[in-house]
Design a protein around this motif. Structure first.
Motif, short mmCIF file in Angstrom:
data_model
loop_
_atom_site.label_atom_id
_atom_site.label_comp_id
_atom_site.label_asym_id
_atom_site.label_seq_id
_atom_site.Cartn_x
_atom_site.Cartn_y
_atom_site.Cartn_z
N GLU A 27 0.84 -1.18 0.00
CA GLU A 27 0.00 0.00 0.00
C GLU A 27 0.88 1.24 0.00
OE1 GLU A 27 -3.08 -0.04 3.06
OE2 GLU A 27 -2.65 -2.17 3.38
N PRO A 28 0.45 2.30 -0.66
CA PRO A 28 1.25 3.53 -0.68
C PRO A 28 1.50 4.05 0.74
CG PRO A 28 -0.51 3.64 -2.31
CD PRO A 28 -0.77 2.41 -1.47
N GLY A 29 2.75 4.40 1.01
CA GLY A 29 3.09 4.97 2.30
C GLY A 29 3.20 3.99 3.44
N ARG A 30 3.09 2.67 3.14
CA ARG A 30 3.18 1.66 4.20
C ARG A 30 4.16 0.56 3.76
NH1 ARG A 30 -2.48 -0.14 6.65
NH2 ARG A 30 -0.99 -0.94 8.18
N PRO A 31 5.44 0.88 3.69
CA PRO A 31 6.43 -0.12 3.26
C PRO A 31 6.56 -1.25 4.26
CG PRO A 31 7.52 1.87 4.05
CD PRO A 31 6.06 2.19 3.99
N ARG A 32 6.80 -2.44 3.73
CA ARG A 32 6.99 -3.63 4.57
C ARG A 32 8.46 -4.01 4.70
NH1 ARG A 32 2.48 -7.07 4.55
NH2 ARG A 32 3.80 -8.53 5.72
N ILE A 33 9.27 -3.61 3.73
CA ILE A 33 10.69 -3.91 3.77
C ILE A 33 11.49 -2.64 3.47
CG2 ILE A 33 10.48 -6.36 3.21
CD1 ILE A 33 11.10 -5.69 0.31
N HIS A 34 12.71 -2.57 4.02
CA HIS A 34 13.55 -1.38 3.88
C HIS A 34 15.01 -1.80 3.69
CE1 HIS A 34 10.26 1.05 5.84
NE2 HIS A 34 10.07 -0.10 6.46
N ASP A 35 15.72 -1.08 2.84
CA ASP A 35 17.18 -1.17 2.74
C ASP A 35 17.68 -2.61 2.63
OD1 ASP A 35 17.40 1.64 3.01
OD2 ASP A 35 17.23 1.46 5.18
N ILE A 36 17.20 -3.30 1.63
CA ILE A 36 17.62 -4.68 1.37
C ILE A 36 18.49 -4.69 0.12
CG2 ILE A 36 16.85 -7.00 0.76
CD1 ILE A 36 14.43 -6.52 2.56
N HIS A 37 19.75 -5.07 0.30
CA HIS A 37 20.72 -5.02 -0.78
C HIS A 37 21.55 -6.32 -0.76
CE1 HIS A 37 19.87 -0.69 -0.99
NE2 HIS A 37 19.99 -0.70 0.34
N PHE A 38 21.59 -6.99 -1.89
CA PHE A 38 22.44 -8.17 -2.02
C PHE A 38 22.59 -8.53 -3.49
CE2 PHE A 38 18.10 -9.81 -1.45
CZ PHE A 38 17.98 -10.70 -2.50
N GLN A 39 23.49 -9.45 -3.78
CA GLN A 39 23.66 -9.92 -5.14
C GLN A 39 23.94 -11.42 -5.13
OE1 GLN A 39 26.95 -7.38 -6.31
NE2 GLN A 39 28.41 -9.07 -6.10
N VAL A 40 23.65 -12.04 -6.26
CA VAL A 40 23.90 -13.47 -6.44
C VAL A 40 24.83 -13.62 -7.64
CG1 VAL A 40 22.89 -15.76 -6.82
CG2 VAL A 40 21.60 -14.02 -5.54
N ALA A 41 25.94 -14.30 -7.44
CA ALA A 41 26.92 -14.48 -8.51
C ALA A 41 26.65 -15.74 -9.30
CB ALA A 41 28.34 -14.54 -7.91
N GLU A 42 27.32 -15.88 -10.42
CA GLU A 42 27.21 -17.11 -11.21
C GLU A 42 27.58 -18.31 -10.35
OE1 GLU A 42 29.63 -16.89 -14.66
OE2 GLU A 42 28.51 -15.26 -15.58
N GLY A 43 26.71 -19.32 -10.38
CA GLY A 43 26.98 -20.55 -9.64
C GLY A 43 26.77 -20.47 -8.15
N GLU A 44 26.32 -19.33 -7.65
CA GLU A 44 26.15 -19.15 -6.21
C GLU A 44 24.73 -19.52 -5.78
OE1 GLU A 44 26.77 -15.71 -2.76
OE2 GLU A 44 26.56 -15.13 -4.87
N LEU A 45 24.61 -20.14 -4.61
CA LEU A 45 23.31 -20.41 -4.00
C LEU A 45 23.21 -19.56 -2.74
CD1 LEU A 45 21.73 -23.95 -3.39
CD2 LEU A 45 21.07 -21.87 -2.22
N LEU A 46 22.33 -18.57 -2.77
CA LEU A 46 22.15 -17.67 -1.64
C LEU A 46 20.84 -18.00 -0.94
CD1 LEU A 46 22.87 -13.89 -1.48
CD2 LEU A 46 20.67 -14.74 -0.68
N GLY A 47 20.92 -18.20 0.36
CA GLY A 47 19.74 -18.52 1.15
C GLY A 47 19.14 -17.27 1.77
#
Length: 241
Positions: A23-43
């Motif tokens: 909903e506008p103005g009601r964020p559920r998540i904030h400041d989430i930053h990550f990356q997945v490389a070739e062949g990587e399994l990220l949990g």
């Protein structure tokens, strides 16, 4: 395990979410930053309501109230999503579901038949390939979702709680297929509550709680954040969350 602290030159998935919600103005998540490389399994792990599903929906572009930048490699970008809850058409057989997926992915007929036959055999589903999935058990429906995801051989897999409903043999077959895809260079983002299995198979982790990243990195990084050298992922999770 991979060194998450290393800057990979060409990640298959790069996620930068400032905020997102339903909903506008009601964020559920904030400041989430990550990356997945070739062949990587990220949990991607966290308690119920932590924001894992919202993160996945944001990555897939399903939330309009999102301030986020998501980059998937490939031209055009190709990803496969395997949902937690099976989604299917009641009037299509298993084989027809695979055929429909192949058409959506643009696979030629020979490639489709070879890939479908291999997956049916791998998951022990040849005997029901002409059956309607409405009569399948929960585990069989989950196998169908996994097979559809594997059809396209994309650059990145986004897998939501894959172990729910799978028996030990199907879990083993699923992990074997994941390893083959990783060897091919595909990256995998996996949301799961099965921490003992995650500890064994994941290269790195992102722990989310209350819509924010608590910590991320390989198991040693997680142990360091929890102040528990040599501890299991479960004990670190318990201490951090």
């Amino acid at each position: 395990m991979m060194d998450y602290g290393k800057e990979y030159s060409s990640p298959v998935l790069k996620v930068d979410i400032e905020e997102a919600g339903y909903e506008p103005g009601r964020p559920r998540i904030h400041d989430i930053h990550f990356q997945v490389a070739e062949g990587e399994l990220l949990g991607l792990i966290g308690p119920n309501g932590a924001g894992k599903s919202t993160t996945i929906k944001t990555i897939m572009g399903l939330l309009k109230d999102a301030k986020a930048a998501v980059k998937i490699s490939g031209n055009p970008p190709r990803y496969a999503y395997v949902p937690e809850q099976p989604v299917f058409y009641n009037d299509l057989t298993l084989w027809e579901h695979l055929d429909l997926a192949a058409a959506a992915f643009g696979l030629d007929d020979d490639h489709f038949k070879k890939q479908a036959t291999r997956l049916l055999r791998k998951f022990g589903m040849e005997h029901v390939q002409d059956d309607l999935p409405g009569g399948f058990s929960k585990g069989m429906k989950q196998k169908m979702m996994l097979m559809i995801g594997f059809m396209s051989e994309p650059d990145i897999y986004i897998v939501d709680e894959p172990f729910i409903g799978l028996d030990p043999r199907a879990t083993k077959d699923f992990l074997a297929l994941l390893n083959l895809e990783r060897q091919r260079g595909a990256g995998i983002l996996m949301s799961t509550h099965v921490l003992d299995t995650a500890e064994k198979i994941c290269d790195s982790f992102v722990l989310i709680s209350e819509g924010r990243v608590i910590t991320q990195g390989d198991l040693d990084d997680i142990r360091s954040s929890a102040g528990l050298p040599g501890a299991s992922l479960f004990d670190c999770f318990d201490a951090l969350i």
